[in-house]
Enzyme design. Structure first.
Site, short mmCIF file in Angstrom:
data_model
loop_
_atom_site.label_atom_id
_atom_site.label_comp_id
_atom_site.label_asym_id
_atom_site.label_seq_id
_atom_site.Cartn_x
_atom_site.Cartn_y
_atom_site.Cartn_z
N LYS A 158 0.83 -1.21 0.00
CA LYS A 158 0.00 0.00 0.00
C LYS A 158 0.87 1.26 0.00
O LYS A 158 0.65 2.17 -0.80
CB LYS A 158 -0.94 -0.03 1.21
CG LYS A 158 -1.96 -1.18 1.13
CD LYS A 158 -2.92 -1.19 2.29
CE LYS A 158 -2.27 -1.52 3.61
NZ LYS A 158 -1.75 -2.89 3.74
N VAL A 159 1.86 1.31 0.90
CA VAL A 159 2.70 2.50 0.95
C VAL A 159 3.60 2.55 -0.29
O VAL A 159 3.72 3.60 -0.95
CB VAL A 159 3.55 2.54 2.25
CG1 VAL A 159 4.48 3.75 2.24
CG2 VAL A 159 2.67 2.55 3.48
N ASP A 178 9.05 -7.03 -5.45
CA ASP A 178 8.08 -7.54 -4.48
C ASP A 178 7.58 -8.87 -5.01
O ASP A 178 6.81 -8.92 -5.97
CB ASP A 178 6.92 -6.55 -4.31
CG ASP A 178 5.97 -6.97 -3.17
OD1 ASP A 178 5.84 -8.19 -2.93
OD2 ASP A 178 5.37 -6.08 -2.54
N GLU A 269 14.00 2.39 19.32
CA GLU A 269 13.44 3.75 19.34
C GLU A 269 13.00 4.13 20.75
O GLU A 269 12.26 3.36 21.36
CB GLU A 269 12.26 3.83 18.37
CG GLU A 269 12.69 3.62 16.93
CD GLU A 269 11.54 3.69 15.92
OE1 GLU A 269 10.37 3.91 16.34
OE2 GLU A 269 11.80 3.53 14.73
N HIS A 291 10.58 8.80 13.65
CA HIS A 291 9.42 7.94 13.34
C HIS A 291 8.16 8.81 13.16
O HIS A 291 7.18 8.66 13.90
CB HIS A 291 9.22 6.89 14.43
CG HIS A 291 8.40 5.72 13.96
ND1 HIS A 291 8.58 4.45 14.43
CD2 HIS A 291 7.38 5.62 13.06
CE1 HIS A 291 7.71 3.63 13.85
NE2 HIS A 291 6.98 4.33 13.00
N GLY A 293 6.54 9.06 10.10
CA GLY A 293 5.84 8.70 8.86
C GLY A 293 4.33 8.83 8.95
O GLY A 293 3.67 9.28 8.01
N ALA A 294 3.78 8.46 10.10
CA ALA A 294 2.31 8.46 10.23
C ALA A 294 1.82 9.70 10.95
O ALA A 294 0.63 9.81 11.24
CB ALA A 294 1.87 7.22 10.98
N1 LIG Z 1 7.30 5.19 9.37
C1 LIG Z 1 6.02 5.13 9.63
O1 LIG Z 1 5.51 5.89 10.43
C2 LIG Z 1 5.19 4.13 8.95
C3 LIG Z 1 5.71 2.94 8.58
N2 LIG Z 1 4.94 2.00 7.96
C4 LIG Z 1 5.55 0.74 7.61
O2 LIG Z 1 5.54 0.58 6.22
C5 LIG Z 1 5.58 -0.80 5.91
C6 LIG Z 1 4.69 -1.12 4.75
O3 LIG Z 1 3.35 -0.78 5.03
P1 LIG Z 1 2.20 -1.13 3.97
O4 LIG Z 1 2.61 -0.73 2.62
O5 LIG Z 1 0.96 -0.60 4.53
O6 LIG Z 1 2.19 -2.71 4.07
P2 LIG Z 1 1.70 -3.73 2.96
O7 LIG Z 1 1.50 -5.00 3.65
O8 LIG Z 1 0.58 -3.14 2.18
O9 LIG Z 1 2.94 -3.85 1.98
C7 LIG Z 1 4.12 -4.55 2.31
C8 LIG Z 1 4.63 -5.14 1.03
O10 LIG Z 1 5.91 -5.71 1.28
C9 LIG Z 1 6.01 -6.85 0.45
N3 LIG Z 1 7.05 -7.74 0.93
C10 LIG Z 1 7.05 -8.54 2.01
N4 LIG Z 1 8.21 -9.19 2.11
C11 LIG Z 1 8.98 -8.79 1.08
C12 LIG Z 1 10.29 -9.11 0.65
N5 LIG Z 1 11.05 -9.97 1.31
N6 LIG Z 1 10.77 -8.49 -0.45
C13 LIG Z 1 10.02 -7.60 -1.13
N7 LIG Z 1 8.76 -7.26 -0.77
C14 LIG Z 1 8.25 -7.85 0.32
C15 LIG Z 1 4.64 -7.47 0.52
O11 LIG Z 1 4.40 -8.33 -0.57
C16 LIG Z 1 3.75 -6.25 0.45
O12 LIG Z 1 3.37 -5.95 -0.87
C17 LIG Z 1 5.23 -1.50 7.22
O13 LIG Z 1 6.37 -2.00 7.83
C18 LIG Z 1 4.71 -0.42 8.09
O14 LIG Z 1 4.90 -0.66 9.43
C19 LIG Z 1 3.63 2.23 7.65
C20 LIG Z 1 3.06 3.39 8.01
C21 LIG Z 1 3.77 4.45 8.71
O1 LIG Z 2 1.74 2.50 11.23
C1 LIG Z 2 2.94 2.20 11.33
O2 LIG Z 2 3.41 1.11 10.97
C2 LIG Z 2 3.86 3.16 11.90
O3 LIG Z 2 5.03 2.91 11.89
C3 LIG Z 2 3.34 4.37 12.56
O4 LIG Z 2 3.85 4.36 13.86
P1 LIG Z 2 3.26 5.36 14.98
O5 LIG Z 2 1.82 5.02 15.15
O6 LIG Z 2 3.43 6.75 14.45
O7 LIG Z 2 4.04 5.10 16.20
#
Ligand SMILES: NC(=O)C1=CN([C@@H]2O[C@H](COP(=O)(O)OP(=O)(O)OC[C@H]3O[C@@H](n4cnc5c(N)ncnc54)[C@H](O)[C@@H]3O)[C@@H](O)[C@H]2O)C=CC1
Ligand SMILES: O=C(O)C(=O)COP(=O)(O)O
Length: 598
Positions: A158-159, A178, A269, A291, A293-294
């Protein structure tokens, strides 16, 4: 459905992190919401036994120890995507639902990735700091453009996909790796899916990671992988600390192999003073955020409302829409199943209580057929019924060490206890009685030999085979539950409260005898019903199908004529003193007596 009886205290929700009030306000009218920011791990462990729900973001470590201490906890809600701070495996074992908000902060995380990429390429943080420092150093902050550059994305979920679309808008070429991504979806966003990590690494001017932190992604970018990147390339991590080896990244920045790194997430963290992550943060070519991102108003509103709604659903006994550790069931299917969930749980409990008290009882039979007939047979996703059966079977004989058996952990519990259930759907209207839906529980005999008893052991009152039947059928009418069959008897009673079940010779005077023994023991009878031997011992075609497989021990039809026993079911106020059932079977003509509480 009310969350609690007005007489009872409202369920308690612990919120140890900053959550948007938009969601919390939904909880406050029916729940006791406790916002306790800044709890230490020890403080969390101490107070968690008092709560029914726990709402967290990424800071709270919901460890196995915390979950085991949380005796009342029904749900851990993660107001965000990543659940790597929650021990989901342990929660599953304990029957605690873990929910998240899978899409509430996608836009925020993707925009933050783009913001970091632009900041890094135009050196905005350094230029800003220099200017605020009173300097005017234009020549030091010459950047690079992203237009026309190649962005490599690991994890096109999704991201990742949102980042890809935004990057396309900036004029970048986007490659992605992916293994689980749909080529059609990638194609629709004009993303080139590459076949291998080396291919992605060697082509990228910017590399960004958007996978969860799981076994296959932990440390996926180390020294060897960074070495495969183009000299002067830049890397981003807005996913999870631990996907990139921080030591290797620091070395690649120090050596100048990488021109820059933008990092939002760290292995620990906040990073400890003196740690590698702390050195990374201090590095002049690193753009870092804590951190964030969200962290947008919009994303926080989204995730808060999303998880708070789910907490309410779970505490009301419904299934959440985004459970990480429970199967997905459509709300309308769940609605239809609700009365049957109660019925099947009662049937399981009745089975264990009734048959375990019979001579040669105990739960020696651990292989069951759960047969759905009529309208209920058209529902394919019967996981809640399976879970209800396991819960019902186990509840009378096990404290389950405080484990709440539910849809989350029923399969695990059944496997651990060696219980096997074969669910069968019979849509043939001829297969069931006049009831619109019928559920039947059949316990298979321990071995084929005991189910195929020779005719010579038959008694005057029926065959051994017929007597050994362990079958319970039931149905629902609106919210009312009815047991329609118990063993070889055609019954008609509600599985509620304390019931005394006596098997007796169907001869005059038995009711009086039982009534007077109960009267002497001060036991008050609410109602009484007599269940004769069923004129239809099997299930017609279904019965024959099952018997051919050797699965069941249903009686042969020609055995009916010799059976002259009946079942007396008495509804009792309060309990039945243990000696009463013993006294009853000492009476001539009362064959078995057992009390069950449903
Ligand atoms: N920094 C922040 O505040 C935030 C961080 N995140 C992080 O972003 C990440 C992704 O989130 P979403 O896109 O929502 O998840 P998602 O589940 O929609 O996408 C993850 C993707 O990674 C792929 N994947 C899994 N293992 C893999 C591998 N070994 N090689 C290549 N691709 C692989 C999956 O097939 C999937 O398409 C999560 O770890 C989430 O925690 C999300 C939101 C905010
Ligand atoms: O949704 C995620 O995976 C995030 O990393 C967001 O983290 P937070 O809720 O901002 O501590």
């Amino acid at each position: 459905m009310p969350l609690c009886n007005p007489e009872e205290a409202a369920p308690k929700v612990l919120v140890p992190e900053k959550l948007s009030p938009d969601g919390l306000v939904l909880l406050r009218s029916s729940l006791d919401v406790d916002e306790r920011k800044g709890l230490t791990a020890d403080q969390l462990l101490e107070i968690i036994p008092n709560y029914d729900a726990l709402l967290v973001r990424s800071e709270t470590k919901v460890t196995a120890t915390v979950l085991r201490a949380a005796r009342r906890l029904k749900v851990v809600a993660r107001a965000g995507v990543g659940v790597d701070n929650v021990d989901v495996e342990e929660a599953t074992k304990l029957g605690i639902v873990v929910v998240n908000s899978p899409s509430g902060n996608i836009g925020a995380a993707a925009e933050h990735t783009i913001a970091l990429m632009m900041s890094m390429s135009r050196k905005i943080p350094e230029a800003c700091a220099s200017l605020k420092d009173g300097k005017w150093e234009r020549s030091q902050f010459v950047g690079v453009e992203v237009k026309g550059k190649i962005l490599g994305i690991i994890g096109l979920g999704k991201v990742g996909l949102t980042v890809a679309r935004l990057a396309k808008g900036l004029g970048m070429t986007v490659n992605a790796l992916d293994p689980y991504a749909s080529p059609a979806v990638a194609g629709s966003a004009s993303v080139n899916l590459v076949a291998s990590l080396p291919e992605l690494l060697s082509s990228a001017d910017f590399l960004t990671i958007h996978t969860p932190l799981i076994a296959s992604t932990r440390g996926m970018i180390g020294q060897a992988e960074l070495a495969q990147m183009k000299p002067g390339a830049r890397i981003l991590n807005v996913a999870r600390g631990g996907t990139i080896d921080e030591e290797a990244l620091l070395t690649a920045l120090d050596s100048g192999h990488l021109a820059g790194a933008a990092v939002d997430v760290f292995t620990s963290e906040p990073p400890a003073i003196g740690s590698t992550a702390a050195s990374l943060i201090a590095h002049p070519r690193a753009v870092v955020t804590p951190h964030l991102g969200a962290s947008t108003v919009e994303a926080q509103e989204n995730v808060s409302v999303d998880v708070c709604e789910q907490v309410l659903e779970i505490l009301q006994g419904s299934l959440p829409r985004s459970a990480v550790n429970a199967p997905l069931i459509l709300p309308e299917e769940y609605q239809k199943l609700q009365p049957f969930v109660r019925l099947v749980e009662k049937m399981g409990s009745l089975y264990t209580q009734h048959y375990a008290t019979l001579p040669g009882g105990s739960m020696t039979r651990n292989t069951f057929d759960l047969i759905y007939q009529g309208e209920i047979a058209s529902i394919n996703n019967t996981k809640p019924l399976f879970a209800a059966l396991i819960k019902g079977l186990m509840a009378p004989i096990s404290s389950s060490e405080g484990i709440n058996i539910n849809i989350v952990n029923a399969e695990l519990v059944a496997r651990e206890r060696g219980i096997f259930v074969s669910e069968q759907h019979s849509r043939d209207p001829a297969d069931h009685s006049s009831y619109s839906s019928l559920v039947t529980l059949v316990a298979r005999p321990p071995s084929r030999t005991s189910s195929r008893a020779p005719a010579s052991v038959e008694t005057a009152t029926g065959s051994k085979q017929a007597k050994s039947q362990r079958i319970i059928s039931g149905t629902c009418s609106g919210d009312s539950l009815l047991i329609t069959r118990l063993g070889r008897f055609e019954a008609s009673f509600e599985p509620e409260g304390t019931l005394l079940i006596c098997e007796n010779y169907d001869s005059p005077g038995k009711i009086g005898v039982v009534g007077s023994i109960l009267g002497q023991a001060g036991v008050n009878i609410n109602f009484m019903t007599v269940a004769p031997v069923s004129p239809k011992l099997g299930f017609g075609d279904l019965d024959m199908k099952l018997s051919k497989d050797g699965h069941t021990d249903l009686a042969a039809k020609d055995e009916r004529s010799s059976l002259q026993e009946a079942l007396m079911i008495l509804g009792i106020d309060g309990g039945v003193p243990p000696h009463v059932t013993g006294d009853l079977v000492k009476e001539g003509g009362v064959l078995t007596a057992c009390a069950v509480t449903l």
